[in-house]
Write an enzyme that holds these catalytic residues in place. Structure first.
Site, short mmCIF file in Angstrom:
data_model
loop_
_atom_site.label_atom_id
_atom_site.label_comp_id
_atom_site.label_asym_id
_atom_site.label_seq_id
_atom_site.Cartn_x
_atom_site.Cartn_y
_atom_site.Cartn_z
N LYS A 15 0.83 -1.21 0.00
CA LYS A 15 0.00 0.00 0.00
C LYS A 15 0.86 1.26 0.00
CE LYS A 15 -2.30 -0.90 3.85
NZ LYS A 15 -1.66 -2.16 4.28
N ARG A 90 -9.62 1.55 8.52
CA ARG A 90 -9.24 0.20 8.94
C ARG A 90 -10.37 -0.48 9.70
NH1 ARG A 90 -3.36 1.09 9.01
NH2 ARG A 90 -2.22 -0.83 9.33
N ARG A 128 11.35 -5.86 5.07
CA ARG A 128 11.13 -4.45 4.75
C ARG A 128 12.09 -3.56 5.56
NH1 ARG A 128 5.23 -1.86 5.17
NH2 ARG A 128 5.27 -2.50 7.35
N ARG A 161 11.11 -1.29 11.01
CA ARG A 161 10.03 -0.85 11.91
C ARG A 161 9.89 -1.85 13.05
NH1 ARG A 161 4.80 0.48 8.24
NH2 ARG A 161 3.84 -0.38 10.11
N ARG A 172 -0.57 -8.09 14.07
CA ARG A 172 -1.12 -7.16 13.08
C ARG A 172 -2.00 -7.88 12.07
NH1 ARG A 172 3.97 -4.78 10.77
NH2 ARG A 172 2.68 -3.44 9.49
P1 AMP Z 1 0.67 1.05 9.07
O1 AMP Z 1 1.87 1.91 8.87
O2 AMP Z 1 -0.48 1.41 8.17
O3 AMP Z 1 0.99 -0.42 9.03
O4 AMP Z 1 0.14 1.36 10.56
C1 AMP Z 1 0.95 1.10 11.68
C2 AMP Z 1 0.11 1.07 12.95
O5 AMP Z 1 -0.51 2.35 13.16
C3 AMP Z 1 -1.04 0.08 12.96
O6 AMP Z 1 -0.62 -1.22 13.33
C4 AMP Z 1 -1.97 0.72 13.99
O7 AMP Z 1 -1.48 0.51 15.31
C5 AMP Z 1 -1.82 2.20 13.70
N1 AMP Z 1 -2.79 2.65 12.67
C6 AMP Z 1 -2.50 3.13 11.43
N2 AMP Z 1 -3.62 3.46 10.76
C7 AMP Z 1 -4.66 3.19 11.60
C8 AMP Z 1 -6.08 3.31 11.48
N3 AMP Z 1 -6.66 3.75 10.36
N4 AMP Z 1 -6.82 2.92 12.54
C9 AMP Z 1 -6.27 2.48 13.68
N5 AMP Z 1 -4.94 2.33 13.84
C10 AMP Z 1 -4.13 2.68 12.82
#
Ligand code: AMP
Length: 217
Positions: A15, A90, A128, A161, A172
């Site tokens: 993404k 999400r 990654r 990360r 996750r």
């Molecule tokens: P990502 O970088 O999109 O994988 O997001 C990393 C982390 O940020 C996720 O595992 C959640 O803890 C938090 N997060 C990101 N976007 C959202 C969202 N739309 N709703 C809730 N938590 C989020």
């Protein structure tokens, strides 16, 4: 007309990588809630303190807080012609809040669903690496930087990360299946979703996405 593009799919489907590319091609901002939260944590802001534990444990940040952040970002001047959402919505509630916002603005919505198997995402997430400075995304197996540990674009340092470690990856994915997967049917039923296999190589996936965002087929 305001153009809203959502990238949907499991963590590691690509993404962020593709949202960045599409953002520079269409010249509309790329909004990653994960990036916003990581930046807040790095800068130890109040938001950072509030979200840190959720990110560290692979759980979702509560909907109200996420929406507050996203709404503010969408109201910024640079979003008036459109934007790309990566990692938001999400949950069904987040999607409903967004829907209301978009319908009030008569926006044109397209959802790109990047479909990927667990095997692929686990493999991708564990290899990654991300640039500390500019956020560029690499993969030490399929897309390594020219010089190990250094960003090709800005020379910044690459890091892994903390939620890309195996135990958090597992959590996750569980969160994804429970909370986010229902959005696939939600958007499918609205007729705005385009499914693209994320298993192909990067260029082929990008071409598939471009075809959708440019002519809607
Ligand atoms: P990502 O970088 O999109 O994988 O997001 C990393 C982390 O940020 C996720 O595992 C959640 O803890 C938090 N997060 C990101 N976007 C959202 C969202 N739309 N709703 C809730 N938590 C989020």
């Amino acid at each position: 007309m305001m153009k809203a593009i959502i990238f949907l799919g499991p963590p590691g489907a690509g993404k962020g990588t593709h949202a960045k590319e599409i953002s520079s091609i269409l010249n509309i901002p790329h909004i990653s809630t994960g990036d916003i939260f990581r930046e807040a944590i790095k800068n130890q802001t109040e938001l950072g303190m509030r979200v840190k534990e959720f990110l560290n444990s692979g759980k979702l940040v509560p909907d109200e807080l996420v929406w507050e952040v996203v709404k503010d970002r969408l109201n910024a001047e640079d979003c008036k012609n459109g934007f790309i959402l990566d990692g938001f919505p999400r949950t069904i509630l987040q999607a409903e809040l967004l829907d209301k916002y978009l319908s009030e603005r008569n926006a044109d919505l397209k959802v790109i669903y990047l479909e990927a198997s667990d095997d692929l995402v686990i493999k991708r997430l564990s290899s990654r690496r991300v640039c500390k400075n500019c956020g560029a995304i690499y993969n030490i197996i399929s897309m390594p930087p020219k010089k190990e540990g250094i960003c090709d674009i800005c020379g910044g340092e690459l890091y892994q990360r903390s939620d890309d470690y195996p135990d958090v990856i597992k959590k996750r994915l569980e969160t994804y299946y429970k909370e986010t997967q229902p959005l696939i049917d939600y958007y499918k039923n609205r007729g705005v979703m385009y499914t693209i296999s994320a298993e192909k190589d990067r260029e082929e996936v990008l071409q598939g996405i471009l075809k959708v965002v440019k002519d809607g087929n």
